[in-house]
Design a protein around this motif. Structure first.
Motif, PDB file in Angstrom:
ATOM      1  N   TYR A   1      79.888   6.165 121.950  1.00  0.00           N
ATOM      2  CA  TYR A   1      78.664   5.878 122.690  1.00  0.00           C
ATOM      3  C   TYR A   1      78.834   6.158 124.180  1.00  0.00           C
ATOM      4  O   TYR A   1      77.957   6.754 124.828  1.00  0.00           O
TER       5      TYR A   1
ATOM      6  N   CYS B   1      76.691   8.538 127.339  1.00  0.00           N
ATOM      7  CA  CYS B   1      75.946   7.853 128.400  1.00  0.00           C
ATOM      8  C   CYS B   1      76.414   8.455 129.716  1.00  0.00           C
ATOM      9  O   CYS B   1      77.459   8.080 130.255  1.00  0.00           O
TER      10      CYS B   1
ATOM     11  N   VAL C   1      69.423   6.017 128.959  1.00  0.00           N
ATOM     12  CA  VAL C   1      70.082   6.228 130.242  1.00  0.00           C
ATOM     13  C   VAL C   1      69.399   7.358 131.002  1.00  0.00           C
ATOM     14  O   VAL C   1      69.130   7.257 132.211  1.00  0.00           O
TER      15      VAL C   1
ATOM     16  N   LEU D   1      76.025  -1.009 132.584  1.00  0.00           N
ATOM     17  CA  LEU D   1      75.585  -0.684 131.226  1.00  0.00           C
ATOM     18  C   LEU D   1      76.534  -1.332 130.225  1.00  0.00           C
ATOM     19  O   LEU D   1      77.727  -0.998 130.176  1.00  0.00           O
TER      20      LEU D   1
ATOM     21  N   GLY E   1      72.950  -2.290 125.941  1.00  0.00           N
ATOM     22  CA  GLY E   1      72.508  -1.243 125.030  1.00  0.00           C
ATOM     23  C   GLY E   1      72.669  -1.618 123.567  1.00  0.00           C
ATOM     24  O   GLY E   1      73.527  -2.411 123.196  1.00  0.00           O
TER      25      GLY E   1
ATOM     26  N   ALA F   1      71.688   7.206 124.739  1.00  0.00           N
ATOM     27  CA  ALA F   1      71.838   8.298 125.698  1.00  0.00           C
ATOM     28  C   ALA F   1      70.501   8.658 126.328  1.00  0.00           C
ATOM     29  O   ALA F   1      70.406   8.898 127.541  1.00  0.00           O
TER      30      ALA F   1
ATOM     31  N   LYS G   1      80.482   1.100 132.964  1.00  0.00           N
ATOM     32  CA  LYS G   1      80.332   0.866 131.525  1.00  0.00           C
ATOM     33  C   LYS G   1      81.177  -0.321 131.077  1.00  0.00           C
ATOM     34  O   LYS G   1      82.379  -0.392 131.352  1.00  0.00           O
TER      35      LYS G   1
END
Length: 512
Positions: A213, A217, A159, A188, A145, A156, A227
């Motif tokens: 962030y 997400c 996703v 991600l 990202g 966001a 993540k």
């Protein structure tokens, strides 16, 4: 038996005139950790001809294609059983705005690839093209990202666009663009190299950004994100310390980048024109990844003793000077037996730390750095590194087996000691043991005895990757110069396995 948790690496130095013998004791019942298939991950960045001309030629190309993807490349990658594919970068990720790569191709805006040669890209390969490719390959997508130049809202919504099956604005936009059902996206990356091309940030600042962030997400309709925080470059242990302290369990994974780069004389050097000293220096630099990994793991263990956060070595491999006559910003390099050894030795190291290393991504999949495949117009070449991944795929999701190794080692430039034999072993779900071996020595045969603690050996098969010289590579004119062959140098004698490893060879044995 001695404590078999972990790995014993007992390497002794012999005199220069000693016989080149080595021995391994494998503990077939001592394994507890599974070698994650994701250690065999790949990386595809918008860089040079990795995407355009490498993976993607478009539906209207004269080059045989499947829905726009090169059919020859697609089939070759399927053979490797690729577990995951990282995209769109790399440095490119933090300048990529995903909405430019959706919708009708004729309406997508062009962009300048400022990181890699100033190439103009038409965004014909975007979210749909990437995720559909992953479906064709049967692999997990790993989305990197944009944190450097993007916004929280932008990531966001991406996703949501990819993973929401509800009546949401982004899900409906995806449907308008031709995809009704949401994709499953597990991995991600929240930014890339945020200490450098991803924003030149301090670790404290990035840690706070990550928390922000990652909060937005979200998991949609059963899709569970894993993540990954933007981690350190090789020796930056402070970055890992700061992120573990300030992010901790809010991340599922922490990345690490390590390249075998910069020769002992201060330059990258040619990918194909190098001397024995250069080769041995490369082996030493490659193996130094083990010390780097251990130190980062020690920091992670301090804050996360239960090992809930995975270490993701999502960029690794060799980095040489680009091939003469090519764009320096496109990082196109040839791939010799030297690169194959870097792959083999590095994967053997990763297996040892599979309780913490949950992913690795070699850089990169086609036409860039240490790639699996090279293309030129309609021609395609499989590299020696491709064949290492093909031979080693038997280790994916197998149980790692600890072993003791005794072999000669050699002092090389950079004050590093390099063992002349590298080894790893695993046992698959059917009880078959696979042993990967590399004879690093350029001149001497290694006679290797393998003790399986008295286990009866009924059958041994093997494959070998070797060539006349360590500089050999596959070219478009001679695509099969370096290729695996059957190996018959393993014999059972008095309950032991005796293996004759030719100089500069990589072997994978199947033991039943």
């Amino acid at each position: 038996m001695k404590n078999v948790i972990g790995i014993f690496a007992l390497v002794f130095t012999f005199s220069a005139f000693a016989q080149k013998d080595a021995s391994i004791r494998i503990y077939p019942d001592g394994g507890k950790q599974i070698i994650s298939k994701h250690i065999y991950g790949q990386f595809a960045e918008h860089l040079g001809s990795c995407i355009y001309g490498g993976l993607w030629v478009g539906e209207d190309s004269d080059i045989p294609n499947t829905q726009g993807y090169r059919t020859d490349v697609l089939n070759a990658l399927k053979e490797l059983r690729i577990p995951n594919l990282r995209w769109p970068g790399g440095c490119f990720a933090d300048e990529y705005h995903w909405m430019d790569g959706i919708g009708p191709k004729q309406n997508r805006p062009k962009m300048v690839n400022n990181n890699w040669g100033g190439t103009i890209e038409d965004n014909s390969f975007g979210t749909h093209e990437f995720l559909n490719l992953c479906e064709l390959l049967g692999c997990e997508p790993y989305i990197s990202g944009n944190v450097g130049s993007g916004t929280v809202e932008e990531l966001a919504k991406w996703v949501e666009y990819m993973t929401s099956d509800g009546d949401s604005p982004m899900a409906n936009l995806r449907r308008k663009n031709g995809r009704d059902k949401a994709w499953k996206v597990k991995f991600l990356g929240v930014g890339n190299e945020s200490w450098g091309c991803g924003g030149s940030m301090r670790p404290e600042y990035y840690a706070d950004l990550y928390r922000r962030y990652a909060t937005y997400c979200r998991n949609y309709d059963g899709n569970q994100l894993f993540k990954i925080a933007s981690g350190a470059s090789d020796y930056d242990y402070n970055w890992t310390e700061t992120l573990m302290k300030n992010i901790g369990g809010r991340m599922n994974g922490l990345s690490l980048h390590y390249y075998t780069v910069t020769g002992w004389n201060g330059s990258k050097g040619s990918a194909t024109q190098f001397e024995p000293d250069d080769y041995y220096w490369t082996m030493g630099k490659c193996l130094e990844i083990e010390d780097v990994v251990r130190k980062h793991i020690a920091i992670m263990d301090k804050y996360d003793p239960r090992k809930n956060v995975g270490l993701m070595v999502d960029e690794w491999g060799t980095w040489w000077d680009t091939e003469p006559g090519t764009n320096p910003g496109h990082l196109f390099q040839q791939n010799t037996m030297r690169d194959a050894f870097v792959a083999a030795l590095t994967l053997n190291v990763f297996h040892k730390y599979t309780d913490r290393i949950k992913m690795a991504n070699i850089a990169q999949i086609v036409n860039v750095l240490q790639s699996m495949i090279l293309t030129k117009g309609p021609k395609m070449v499989l590299t020696p590194t491709y064949y290492v991944f093909d031979m080693y795929k038997v280790h994916q999701e197998a149980t790692y087996l600890p072993l003791d190794l005794i072999c000669e080692k050699r002092m090389v430039k950079g004050n590093r000691e390099v063992p002349m034999v590298s080894a790893s072993a695993s046992k698959d779900a059917n009880g078959i043991i696979h042993v990967s071996l590399a004879n690093v020595d350029l001149e001497n045969v290694q006679t290797l005895s393998i003790d399986l603690e008295g286990r009866k050996i009924n059958q041994v098969n093997g494959r070998i990757l070797s060539s006349a010289t360590i500089n050999d590579c596959n070219t478009f004119d001679h695509p099969d110069k370096v290729k695996p062959q059957g190996f018959d140098g393993a014999k059972v004698k008095k309950g032991m396995l005796e293996v004759t490893l030719p100089a500069q060879s990589i072997v994978v044995l199947e033991i039943r």
